[in-house]
Design an enzyme around this catalytic site. Structure first.
Site, mmCIF file in Angstrom:
data_model
loop_
_atom_site.group_PDB
_atom_site.id
_atom_site.type_symbol
_atom_site.label_atom_id
_atom_site.label_comp_id
_atom_site.label_asym_id
_atom_site.label_seq_id
_atom_site.Cartn_x
_atom_site.Cartn_y
_atom_site.Cartn_z
ATOM 1 N N HIS A 42 0.851 -1.196 0.000
ATOM 2 C CA HIS A 42 0.000 0.000 0.000
ATOM 3 C C HIS A 42 0.878 1.234 0.000
ATOM 4 O O HIS A 42 1.945 1.234 0.622
ATOM 5 C CB HIS A 42 -0.916 0.008 1.238
ATOM 6 N N ASP B 275 -7.973 -4.762 -0.467
ATOM 7 C CA ASP B 275 -8.498 -5.530 -1.599
ATOM 8 C C ASP B 275 -8.228 -7.024 -1.512
ATOM 9 O O ASP B 275 -8.752 -7.792 -2.317
ATOM 10 C CB ASP B 275 -7.894 -4.993 -2.904
HETATM 11 N N1 CMC Z 1 4.014 -7.408 -5.050
HETATM 12 C C1 CMC Z 1 5.360 -7.467 -5.163
HETATM 13 N N2 CMC Z 1 6.191 -6.451 -4.890
HETATM 14 C C2 CMC Z 1 5.625 -5.304 -4.502
HETATM 15 C C3 CMC Z 1 4.233 -5.162 -4.349
HETATM 16 C C4 CMC Z 1 3.414 -6.273 -4.632
HETATM 17 N N3 CMC Z 1 2.102 -6.216 -4.512
HETATM 18 N N4 CMC Z 1 3.952 -3.899 -3.942
HETATM 19 C C5 CMC Z 1 5.133 -3.278 -3.848
HETATM 20 N N5 CMC Z 1 6.137 -4.115 -4.172
HETATM 21 C C6 CMC Z 1 7.569 -3.845 -4.141
HETATM 22 C C7 CMC Z 1 8.014 -2.973 -5.302
HETATM 23 O O1 CMC Z 1 8.378 -3.770 -6.427
HETATM 24 C C8 CMC Z 1 9.161 -2.236 -4.704
HETATM 25 O O2 CMC Z 1 10.263 -3.094 -4.671
HETATM 26 P P1 CMC Z 1 11.773 -2.520 -4.843
HETATM 27 O O3 CMC Z 1 11.965 -1.615 -3.645
HETATM 28 O O4 CMC Z 1 12.634 -3.718 -4.850
HETATM 29 O O5 CMC Z 1 11.760 -1.756 -6.126
HETATM 30 C C9 CMC Z 1 8.721 -1.988 -3.270
HETATM 31 O O6 CMC Z 1 7.808 -3.059 -2.981
HETATM 32 C C10 CMC Z 1 8.009 -0.663 -3.066
HETATM 33 O O7 CMC Z 1 7.011 -0.589 -4.046
HETATM 34 P P2 CMC Z 1 6.367 0.764 -4.577
HETATM 35 O O8 CMC Z 1 5.844 0.543 -5.963
HETATM 36 O O9 CMC Z 1 7.302 1.880 -4.352
HETATM 37 O O10 CMC Z 1 5.188 0.905 -3.594
HETATM 38 P P3 CMC Z 1 4.044 1.894 -3.790
HETATM 39 O O11 CMC Z 1 3.753 2.421 -2.464
HETATM 40 O O12 CMC Z 1 4.287 2.867 -4.868
HETATM 41 O O13 CMC Z 1 2.870 0.956 -4.339
HETATM 42 C C11 CMC Z 1 0.882 -0.151 -4.583
HETATM 43 C C12 CMC Z 1 1.692 0.778 -3.706
HETATM 44 C C13 CMC Z 1 -0.442 -0.418 -3.891
HETATM 45 C C14 CMC Z 1 0.599 0.494 -5.945
HETATM 46 C C15 CMC Z 1 1.659 -1.494 -4.767
HETATM 47 O O14 CMC Z 1 1.944 -2.067 -3.515
HETATM 48 C C16 CMC Z 1 0.933 -2.470 -5.648
HETATM 49 O O15 CMC Z 1 1.013 -2.378 -6.889
HETATM 50 N N6 CMC Z 1 0.171 -3.434 -5.058
HETATM 51 C C17 CMC Z 1 -0.598 -4.350 -5.857
HETATM 52 C C18 CMC Z 1 -1.857 -3.675 -6.332
HETATM 53 C C19 CMC Z 1 -2.855 -3.486 -5.228
HETATM 54 O O16 CMC Z 1 -3.090 -4.385 -4.427
HETATM 55 N N7 CMC Z 1 -3.488 -2.307 -5.212
HETATM 56 C C20 CMC Z 1 -4.478 -1.945 -4.204
HETATM 57 C C21 CMC Z 1 -4.006 -0.828 -3.365
HETATM 58 S S1 CMC Z 1 -5.004 -0.513 -1.938
HETATM 59 C C22 CMC Z 1 -6.487 0.076 -2.533
HETATM 60 C C23 CMC Z 1 -6.479 1.382 -3.208
HETATM 61 O O17 CMC Z 1 -5.656 2.251 -2.946
HETATM 62 O O18 CMC Z 1 -7.389 1.570 -4.014
#
Ligand code: CMC
Length: 454
Positions: free
Chosen positions: A332, A389
């Site tokens: 998240h 989710d």
């Molecule tokens: N699976 C695998 N690796 C992940 C995931 C995941 N679901 N989420 C983050 N990471 C890794 C990412 O690859 C990165 O790794 P590294 O540091 O080695 O590059 C690290 O964790 C940090 O990731 P980030 O992209 O900087 O994290 P973020 O805060 O920008 O992303 C997120 C948040 C929700 C977009 C992401 O966690 C994600 O894509 N999750 C899967 C989609 C999901 O479940 N979305 C629902 C979000 S909650 C409801 C809403 O907001 O509507």
């Protein structure tokens, strides 16, 4: 705000330390920015109700000629808001001060909506009055129906939801001119009540089922389930557990401060666009698979694992090694701890499936996958926990709602939050039209080449 320019680094250091000491003596808190030119500029520190601090950089460009660069606005407070508090590190979520756990257990969706929008839990009279307004406003204008007729049966439900919400303003010229809460309440009742009628009939349209009308004798969630699943010769009577599960789903999705869709609603509203236009834009933001589309993506991913019969080791390995692949429902932008909503939804799913005597292999797999991920160094080191989710789709599936409708259900739940933020911003006299800046990285000036010479 004050600024001064010094050239010598040791002079700058001494000056800043003197300023910080003076601030401490006077009991004020300021931040100081030193630019390579030696210019020192003072910025006030703003402190929120829960102690979060922000450097107020409103005058930064005017004073220094520089701007901040913050892709995704992850470090930018775009407003001051009294609606929802999230502490992502501790996994805390409160609406108007009330812990989400208490609201999910004891409150209802409509009173939670009233709390978010108007700031206080309603008394009996206020709740009854608003319920009556919801009932009186539940019928859609017949002029909106051609949108449904023109929509392809396999069209994306969120597209139709956005169109119909935007089109409602054509029928409500008076309600788009909001001068006071006296006018605002009927507008809120209309939107909250009709979004449910619209959503249910989008489902009926995509299923090829006849249009369903609301039943004024039913409560909000029962009415929605009735319109979703009743057919003229067979009314649907959901159990109390089904109604409570949907109610809890809506409460948990009702607001989440400055998330992508709510920020969209605020940005559109900041241009003095009316509420219909703003929430319609919110629906389009919510549509994305990283936002409201994630709960359906979780189910698709879990079903894919089950179908492949290979177990989940491959998926876990891919999530760890392929930067373009995500374990859906994990991680998240704000929570670096267990999302409190996921915890509640997991136990709601448990209770609902038990009552409905459903044995869902997807739920069993989700629970196993969660345990494996929570014990895995990759997920631990990145603070990746189940988000809202991860389990919500299991509940919607048990309520016989197909995955293409999941984001629409999320949108009904998020409606009070969008409305609350739109209203808060509308009433805030310090609101300015949202207009971020950029750092331009394109060509510098060049001469136009006429078409014949290219
Ligand atoms: N699976 C695998 N690796 C992940 C995931 C995941 N679901 N989420 C983050 N990471 C890794 C990412 O690859 C990165 O790794 P590294 O540091 O080695 O590059 C690290 O964790 C940090 O990731 P980030 O992209 O900087 O994290 P973020 O805060 O920008 O992303 C997120 C948040 C929700 C977009 C992401 O966690 C994600 O894509 N999750 C899967 C989609 C999901 O479940 N979305 C629902 C979000 S909650 C409801 C809403 O907001 O509507």
């Amino acid at each position: 705000m004050s600024k001064q320019t010094l050239n010598n680094p040791s002079e700058i250091g001494a000056e800043i330390s003197e300023k910080l000491c003076a601030d401490t003596r006077e009991g004020v808190r300021n931040a100081y920015l030193v630019l390579p030119s030696g210019q020192i500029t003072k910025f006030p520190l703003s402190v929120g109700a829960e102690g979060e601090q922000a450097v107020d950089i409103g005058e930064l460009r005017k004073e220094t000629g520089v701007i901040t660069l913050d892709p995704g606005f992850r470090n930018t407070g775009a407003c001051q808001s009294a609606i929802t508090f999230v502490d992502g590190e501790k996994g805390v979520l409160r609406y108007r001060g009330y812990p989400i756990e208490q609201l999910a257990k004891d409150s209802g969706f409509i009173e939670t909506a009233m709390l978010l929008i108007w700031g206080e839990l309603p008394n009996k009279k206020e709740r009854a009055e608003f319920r009556e307004m919801l009932t009186n406003n539940e019928m859609l204008h017949e002029g909106l129906k051609p949108h449904f007729d023109a929509f392809p049966p396999n069209g994306k439900p969120m597209a139709l939801l956005s169109v119909v919400l935007a089109s409602m303003r054509g029928y409500e010229p008076k309600l788009t001119e909001i001068k006071s809460d006296k006018n605002f309440k009927p507008l809120v009742a209309k939107i909250m009540s009709q979004v449910r009628t619209i959503a249910a009939n989008i489902h009926n349209k995509t299923k090829g089922s006849p249009w369903q009308y609301p039943n004024p004798d039913f409560g909000y969630c029962q009415n929605f389930l009735h319109m979703l699943h009743s057919i003229p010769n067979k009314p649907y009577h959901p159990s109390e557990t089904e109604i409570k599960a949907l109610e809890t789903f809506f409460i948990l999705h009702a607001d989440h401060e400055q998330n992508c869709s709510t920020s969209t609603v605020r940005i559109v509203g900041s241009a003095k666009s009316d509420l219909f236009a703003s929430i319609s834009a919110g629906v389009n933001a919510l549509n994305g698979k990283l936002h409201g589309g994630a709960n359906a993506a979780v189910i698709r991913q879990l079903e894919g694992i089950l179908m492949s019969k290979k177990g989940f080791d491959e998926i876990i390995a891919k999530a760890k090694t392929n930067p373009d692949f995500r374990l859906m429902g994990f991680g998240h932008a704000v929570y670096k701890n267990y999302d409190p909503r996921a915890k509640i939804l997991k136990s709601v799913a448990e209770k609902l499936l038990e009552e409905l005597k459903i044995s869902d292999p997807v739920f069993d797999l989700a629970k196993k996958l969660e345990q494996v991920a929570l014990d895995d160094e990759y997920f631990i080191s990145r603070n990746l926990y189940p988000n809202v989710d991860f389990y919500s789709g299991i509940i919607l599936k048990a309520l016989k709602i197909p995955t293409n409708m999941f984001p629409v259900i999320f949108a009904i739940g998020r409606m009070p939050g969008w409305i609350a933020h739109w209203r808060e911003q509308y009433l805030d006299e310090s609101t300015k039209i949202a207009r971020p800046r950029q750092i331009y990285t394109g060509h510098t000036k060049r001469e136009y080449v006429s078409a014949k010479d290219r």
